[in-house]
Write an enzyme that holds these catalytic residues in place. Structure first.
Site, PDB file in Angstrom:
ATOM      1  N   GLU A 195      -5.271  -7.969   4.306  1.00 22.84           N
ATOM      2  CA  GLU A 195      -4.598  -8.943   5.183  1.00 22.84           C
ATOM      3  C   GLU A 195      -5.622  -9.733   6.009  1.00 22.84           C
ATOM      4  O   GLU A 195      -5.535 -10.960   6.129  1.00 22.84           O
ATOM      5  CB  GLU A 195      -3.648  -8.188   6.119  1.00 22.84           C
ATOM      6  CG  GLU A 195      -3.020  -9.081   7.174  1.00 22.84           C
ATOM      7  CD  GLU A 195      -2.383  -8.295   8.315  1.00 22.84           C
ATOM      8  OE1 GLU A 195      -1.721  -7.276   8.059  1.00 22.84           O
ATOM      9  OE2 GLU A 195      -2.546  -8.715   9.473  1.00 22.84           O
ATOM     10  N   HIS A 229      -0.154  -8.673   0.995  1.00 18.46           N
ATOM     11  CA  HIS A 229      -1.229  -8.932   1.964  1.00 18.46           C
ATOM     12  C   HIS A 229      -1.841 -10.309   1.801  1.00 18.46           C
ATOM     13  O   HIS A 229      -2.745 -10.682   2.535  1.00 18.46           O
ATOM     14  CB  HIS A 229      -2.340  -7.893   1.797  1.00 18.46           C
ATOM     15  CG  HIS A 229      -1.843  -6.501   1.704  1.00 18.46           C
ATOM     16  ND1 HIS A 229      -1.513  -5.899   0.512  1.00 18.46           N
ATOM     17  CD2 HIS A 229      -1.570  -5.599   2.657  1.00 18.46           C
ATOM     18  CE1 HIS A 229      -1.069  -4.674   0.736  1.00 18.46           C
ATOM     19  NE2 HIS A 229      -1.090  -4.473   2.019  1.00 18.46           N
ATOM     20  N   HIS A 281       0.825  -1.208   0.000  1.00 17.09           N
ATOM     21  CA  HIS A 281       0.000   0.000   0.000  1.00 17.09           C
ATOM     22  C   HIS A 281       0.860   1.260   0.000  1.00 17.09           C
ATOM     23  O   HIS A 281       1.066   1.901   1.037  1.00 17.09           O
ATOM     24  CB  HIS A 281      -0.921   0.003   1.231  1.00 17.09           C
ATOM     25  CG  HIS A 281      -2.122  -0.876   1.065  1.00 17.09           C
ATOM     26  ND1 HIS A 281      -2.756  -1.500   2.108  1.00 17.09           N
ATOM     27  CD2 HIS A 281      -2.815  -1.228  -0.058  1.00 17.09           C
ATOM     28  CE1 HIS A 281      -3.782  -2.185   1.646  1.00 17.09           C
ATOM     29  NE2 HIS A 281      -3.840  -2.045   0.340  1.00 17.09           N
ATOM     30  N   CYS A 291       3.398  -7.603  14.149  1.00 21.94           N
ATOM     31  CA  CYS A 291       4.731  -8.059  13.734  1.00 21.94           C
ATOM     32  C   CYS A 291       5.829  -7.149  14.280  1.00 21.94           C
ATOM     33  O   CYS A 291       5.584  -5.996  14.632  1.00 21.94           O
ATOM     34  CB  CYS A 291       4.802  -8.228  12.223  1.00 21.94           C
ATOM     35  SG  CYS A 291       5.348  -6.778  11.373  1.00 21.94           S
ATOM     36  N   ASN A 301      -0.347   0.523   8.404  1.00 22.74           N
ATOM     37  CA  ASN A 301       0.740   0.745   9.363  1.00 22.74           C
ATOM     38  C   ASN A 301       1.195   2.204   9.351  1.00 22.74           C
ATOM     39  O   ASN A 301       1.568   2.747  10.388  1.00 22.74           O
ATOM     40  CB  ASN A 301       1.882  -0.239   9.124  1.00 22.74           C
ATOM     41  CG  ASN A 301       2.734   0.136   7.944  1.00 22.74           C
ATOM     42  OD1 ASN A 301       3.630   0.946   8.069  1.00 22.74           O
ATOM     43  ND2 ASN A 301       2.442  -0.429   6.776  1.00 22.74           N
TER      44      ASN A 301
HETATM   45 FE1  F3S Z   1       4.845  -8.260   6.960  1.00 27.26          FE
HETATM   46 FE2  F3S Z   1       4.959  -6.882   9.171  1.00 27.26          FE
HETATM   47 FE3  F3S Z   1       5.745  -5.846   6.934  1.00 27.26          FE
HETATM   48  S1  F3S Z   1       3.337  -8.254   8.544  1.00 27.26           S
HETATM   49  S2  F3S Z   1       4.491  -6.773   5.376  1.00 27.26           S
HETATM   50  S3  F3S Z   1       6.706  -7.586   7.981  1.00 27.26           S
HETATM   51  S4  F3S Z   1       4.627  -4.769   8.520  1.00 27.26           S
END
Ligand code: F3S
Length: 282
Positions: free
Chosen positions: A127, A75, A42, A192, A222
């Site tokens: 996602e 995603h 994105h 994550c 994010n």
């Molecule tokens: Fe994956 Fe975390 Fe990046 S889920 S796409 S490592 S923000």
């Protein structure tokens, strides 16, 4: 004017992997007849970059010819759509972030173990659609208020998961709320590491600077999260796709400018912002 870039900003591992894979595939197939299941990540400048290299985004997979090459974006993709691709024998490459893929497996395993799954995230986000595409016993909640409104679960086995880009602080609040509503609660923190690192670094920087600039696209979960977190700490926080979008009046009287960038924002956008601000005089 002094400029400080957050310790952790820009491409995360999953985005970097998706970006590099897409570059490789485009080159391998000579920039012809290559489609993606959506924006690879994105970010508008990344999308433009690949668009210029002839990558076509397709919303309806039935519209692509059988001899196409397809890239599944970072995603991921819903199971029913993946099955259709396989059935049609379309050549595809999977750029799904490994964390998203793992999160999907965790949700499926927990459902098999008899848990009802609560997911703290946005049900419209790609996602979340990927993760929930093969489970039935789940509910997606996007705000603290929605969790507060939940009734008591009694003895029911409840598992709590989160969108990978969720705010760590809000996730903790959700845990507190659920503790009072459940007797069997399994918490799997699926935010994550890249998200946590970027949020922590942004918080540190937002406290220190006169103005905070968040580089990222509005549809990047994010990036928007970084913006919301920084805005609470430092009201002089602005989110823009690139530095040229910033209303330069907001820089008036500012000595120290902080820059952070979402996990889908490329280095060239960060470098461009630093370069511009270094040479900027109000
Ligand atoms: Fe994956 Fe975390 Fe990046 S889920 S796409 S490592 S923000």
């Amino acid at each position: 004017m002094k400029i400080k870039v957050a310790d952790s900003a820009g491409f995360c591992i999953g985005v970097k992997r998706a970006f590099e894979l897409t570059e490789k595939i485009l080159k391998k197939y000579n920039y012809k007849n290559i489609f993606a299941t959506g924006e690879i990540v994105h970010n508008s400048s990344v999308t433009k970059y690949f668009n210029n290299k002839n990558l076509k985004i397709v919303k309806d997979l039935s519209k692509i010819p059988n001899d196409s090459v397809l890239i599944i974006r970072a995603h991921g993709i819903e199971d029913n759509l993946r099955n259709k691709i396989i059935k049609r024998n379309i050549k595809y490459y999977d750029a799904t972030c490994p964390y998203v893929a793992k999160f999907k497996l965790v949700a499926e395993k927990l459902e098999k173990e008899g848990y009802f799954i609560l997911i703290f995230g946005d049900k419209e986000h790609a996602e979340i659609k990927t993760i929930t595409s093969n489970i039935k016993n789940f509910k997606i909640l996007s705000t603290i208020e929605e969790f507060e409104r939940l009734g008591n679960f009694g003895d029911k086995k409840i598992a709590l998961l989160s969108q990978t880009t969720q705010s760590v602080e809000l996730f903790k609040e959700v845990v507190k709320i659920l503790v009072d509503k459940t007797s069997q609660l399994f918490i799997f923190n699926t935010i994550c590491d890249a998200t946590k690192k970027r949020q922590n670094a942004a918080v540190r920087l937002a406290k220190e600077v006169d103005i905070m600039i968040v580089l990222g696209s509005k549809n990047s979960a994010n990036s928007f999260r970084l913006y919301s977190i920084c805005k609470e700490i430092n009201p002089e926080t602005y989110m823009v796709d690139n530095i040229y979008e910033l209303d330069k009046n907001v820089l008036k009287g500012k000595n120290l400018v902080g820059i952070t960038a979402g996990a889908s924002t490329p280095d060239w956008i960060i470098n461009e912002a630093v370069h511009f601000l270094k040479n900027f005089e109000y």
